[in-house]
Design a protein around this motif. Structure first.
Motif, PDB file in Angstrom:
ATOM      1  N   LEU A   1       0.817  -1.215   0.000  1.00 48.46           N
ATOM      2  CA  LEU A   1       0.000   0.000   0.000  1.00 48.46           C
ATOM      3  C   LEU A   1       0.851   1.266   0.000  1.00 48.46           C
ATOM      4  O   LEU A   1       0.459   2.293  -0.563  1.00 48.46           O
ATOM      5  CB  LEU A   1      -0.942   0.010   1.206  1.00 48.46           C
ATOM      6  CG  LEU A   1      -2.260  -0.751   1.037  1.00 48.46           C
ATOM      7  CD1 LEU A   1      -3.010  -0.782   2.363  1.00 48.46           C
ATOM      8  CD2 LEU A   1      -3.109  -0.120  -0.043  1.00 48.46           C
TER       9      LEU A   1
ATOM     10  N   ARG B   1       0.425   4.290  -2.675  1.00 44.03           N
ATOM     11  CA  ARG B   1       0.279   5.709  -2.332  1.00 44.03           C
ATOM     12  C   ARG B   1       1.319   6.548  -3.066  1.00 44.03           C
ATOM     13  O   ARG B   1       1.025   7.645  -3.542  1.00 44.03           O
ATOM     14  CB  ARG B   1       0.398   5.896  -0.818  1.00 44.03           C
ATOM     15  CG  ARG B   1       0.214   7.343  -0.366  1.00 44.03           C
ATOM     16  CD  ARG B   1       0.069   7.413   1.144  1.00 44.03           C
ATOM     17  NE  ARG B   1       1.264   6.954   1.822  1.00 44.03           N
ATOM     18  CZ  ARG B   1       2.297   7.734   2.129  1.00 44.03           C
ATOM     19  NH1 ARG B   1       2.267   9.031   1.805  1.00 44.03           N
ATOM     20  NH2 ARG B   1       3.341   7.252   2.768  1.00 44.03           N
TER      21      ARG B   1
ATOM     22  N   LEU C   1      -7.914   2.034  -3.362  1.00 50.55           N
ATOM     23  CA  LEU C   1      -7.195   1.255  -2.355  1.00 50.55           C
ATOM     24  C   LEU C   1      -6.679   2.141  -1.228  1.00 50.55           C
ATOM     25  O   LEU C   1      -6.831   1.822  -0.044  1.00 50.55           O
ATOM     26  CB  LEU C   1      -6.019   0.524  -3.012  1.00 50.55           C
ATOM     27  CG  LEU C   1      -6.322  -0.765  -3.777  1.00 50.55           C
ATOM     28  CD1 LEU C   1      -5.078  -1.232  -4.513  1.00 50.55           C
ATOM     29  CD2 LEU C   1      -6.817  -1.844  -2.826  1.00 50.55           C
ATOM     30  N   VAL C   2      -6.069   3.264  -1.589  1.00 51.78           N
ATOM     31  CA  VAL C   2      -5.544   4.177  -0.579  1.00 51.78           C
ATOM     32  C   VAL C   2      -6.672   4.730   0.277  1.00 51.78           C
ATOM     33  O   VAL C   2      -6.575   4.801   1.504  1.00 51.78           O
ATOM     34  CB  VAL C   2      -4.766   5.325  -1.256  1.00 51.78           C
ATOM     35  CG1 VAL C   2      -4.357   6.376  -0.223  1.00 51.78           C
ATOM     36  CG2 VAL C   2      -3.540   4.782  -1.972  1.00 51.78           C
TER      37      VAL C   2
ATOM     38  N   SER D   1      -9.640   3.355   0.824  1.00 51.68           N
ATOM     39  CA  SER D   1     -10.197   2.289   1.663  1.00 51.68           C
ATOM     40  C   SER D   1      -9.308   2.011   2.864  1.00 51.68           C
ATOM     41  O   SER D   1      -9.804   1.768   3.972  1.00 51.68           O
ATOM     42  CB  SER D   1     -10.374   1.012   0.838  1.00 51.68           C
ATOM     43  OG  SER D   1     -11.341   1.196  -0.172  1.00 51.68           O
ATOM     44  N   ALA D   2      -8.007   2.057   2.646  1.00 54.45           N
ATOM     45  CA  ALA D   2      -7.079   1.835   3.759  1.00 54.45           C
ATOM     46  C   ALA D   2      -7.214   2.931   4.805  1.00 54.45           C
ATOM     47  O   ALA D   2      -7.199   2.663   6.012  1.00 54.45           O
ATOM     48  CB  ALA D   2      -5.648   1.767   3.233  1.00 54.45           C
ATOM     49  N   GLN D   3      -7.343   4.182   4.353  1.00 55.10           N
ATOM     50  CA  GLN D   3      -7.525   5.295   5.287  1.00 55.10           C
ATOM     51  C   GLN D   3      -8.822   5.135   6.071  1.00 55.10           C
ATOM     52  O   GLN D   3      -8.865   5.365   7.288  1.00 55.10           O
ATOM     53  CB  GLN D   3      -7.530   6.612   4.519  1.00 55.10           C
ATOM     54  CG  GLN D   3      -6.183   6.989   3.911  1.00 55.10           C
ATOM     55  CD  GLN D   3      -6.275   8.189   2.996  1.00 55.10           C
ATOM     56  OE1 GLN D   3      -7.343   8.504   2.460  1.00 55.10           O
ATOM     57  NE2 GLN D   3      -5.160   8.863   2.786  1.00 55.10           N
TER      58      GLN D   3
ATOM     59  N   ALA E   1     -10.498   2.347   6.669  1.00 57.82           N
ATOM     60  CA  ALA E   1     -10.409   1.202   7.576  1.00 57.82           C
ATOM     61  C   ALA E   1      -9.630   1.562   8.835  1.00 57.82           C
ATOM     62  O   ALA E   1     -10.029   1.225   9.956  1.00 57.82           O
ATOM     63  CB  ALA E   1      -9.740   0.016   6.861  1.00 57.82           C
ATOM     64  N   THR E   2      -8.521   2.274   8.661  1.00 57.36           N
ATOM     65  CA  THR E   2      -7.713   2.690   9.800  1.00 57.36           C
ATOM     66  C   THR E   2      -8.490   3.642  10.700  1.00 57.36           C
ATOM     67  O   THR E   2      -8.475   3.506  11.936  1.00 57.36           O
ATOM     68  CB  THR E   2      -6.419   3.364   9.316  1.00 57.36           C
ATOM     69  OG1 THR E   2      -5.691   2.448   8.490  1.00 57.36           O
ATOM     70  CG2 THR E   2      -5.562   3.785  10.498  1.00 57.36           C
TER      71      THR E   2
END
Length: 289
Positions: free
Chosen positions: A6, A10, A74-75, A77-79, A81-82
């Motif tokens: 990831l 980014r 993806l970036v 979604s990761a943000q 989720a965190t």
């Protein structure tokens, strides 16, 4: 099945935003040769070249164009989720966003006084960030101005503020007691990329259906101020953004005959956080007082 790093994804989205390795490296706070190596690692993981670098500059390949929207998702979604995990682990934390010229200090101070156990933070947002910052959970509440896309959000108008005309100090209208749209009939006004924001702050179309004069295209408030100071445009701004104290080459004139600007508090729809609810109540109470 390839496991993508990831961090490298980014890096890719940052280079894609600038199409310039030097500027992307500066934003990411890494050396340019290192960034080039990281992009090569990502290309090896993906199995395709994502950028072409020529004498004319950097551009996305067809594979890069196809990869970009998924990489950004993806970036994002990761943000999200965190942020969701942190919110669940720290139910006493709230981050309040605000945009230019809006002061949230009294409301934040009140919230901290009423909830001394809470971790109350603030984050300045660009003019076009509040909605996405809320949906990405970078902020839990935002004080900003309309227009704002409200689907997925709870939005309450707090108060109105008059609009002003921002001009260079040597402009023919500088120093007048007030002006109307008729006075700026032929004056170009900077254009922003967001169509709704652009139409609202340029009053386009004007009464009677005539279009507002086109001005230079800008993406930041700072660029807009530069064009105005250079005598290339004027702008309609909220009164709270009066820049006379920070830019001696600019001044404002009251603009009559237009609807006022609307300042709002926005939160995610159906957010059950007690701190978010308390902040909304505090913001509404402060505005009514």
């Amino acid at each position: 099945m390839t496991d993508l790093d990831l961090r490298l994804v980014r890096y890719f989205t940052t280079v894609a935003s600038h199409l310039h390795y030097g500027r992307a490296a500066a934003e990411l706070h890494i050396a340019q040769p290192s960034l080039s190596r990281q992009i090569s690692r990502l290309e090896a993981q993906v199995g395709a070249r994502l950028f072409d670098r020529t004498r004319q500059g950097t551009r996305l390949t067809e594979a890069g164009e196809a990869f970009l929207p998924h990489a950004r998702a993806l970036v994002r979604s990761a943000q999200q989720a965190t942020a969701a995990a942190r919110a669940a682990a720290r139910p006493t934390r709230i981050t309040v966003g605000y945009t230019a010229g809006l002061i949230v200090t009294p409301v934040v101070r009140n919230l901290r006084h009423r909830h001394p156990d809470a971790d109350v933070r603030t984050l300045h947002l660009k003019w076009n960030e509040p909605r996405q910052a809320l949906l990405d959970r970078r902020v839990d509440a935002a004080i900003t101005r309309l227009p704002l896309q409200t689907d997925g959000l709870d939005v309450t108008v707090l108060y109105d503020e008059p609009k002003m005309l921002l001009v260079p100090v040597g402009h023919r209208l500088a120093g007048k007691e007030s002006v109307t749209l008729d006075d700026i009939e032929g004056e170009p006004i900077p254009r922003f990329p967001d169509p709704e924001w652009d139409a609202y702050w340029r009053v386009d179309p004007r009464p009677g259906g005539r279009p507002a004069p086109d001005g230079p295209s800008v993406e930041t408030i700072e660029d807009k101020l530069e064009h105005i100071a250079a005598g290339q445009a004027v702008a309609i701004v909220p009164a709270a953004l009066h820049t006379g104290g920070t830019r001696p080459d600019l001044t404002t004139v009251p603009l009559h005959g237009v609807e006022p600007s609307h300042v709002v508090v926005a939160t995610r729809a159906a957010d059950s956080s007690r701190l978010v609810a308390a902040f909304r109540v505090s913001a509404v109470t402060a505005s009514s007082g």
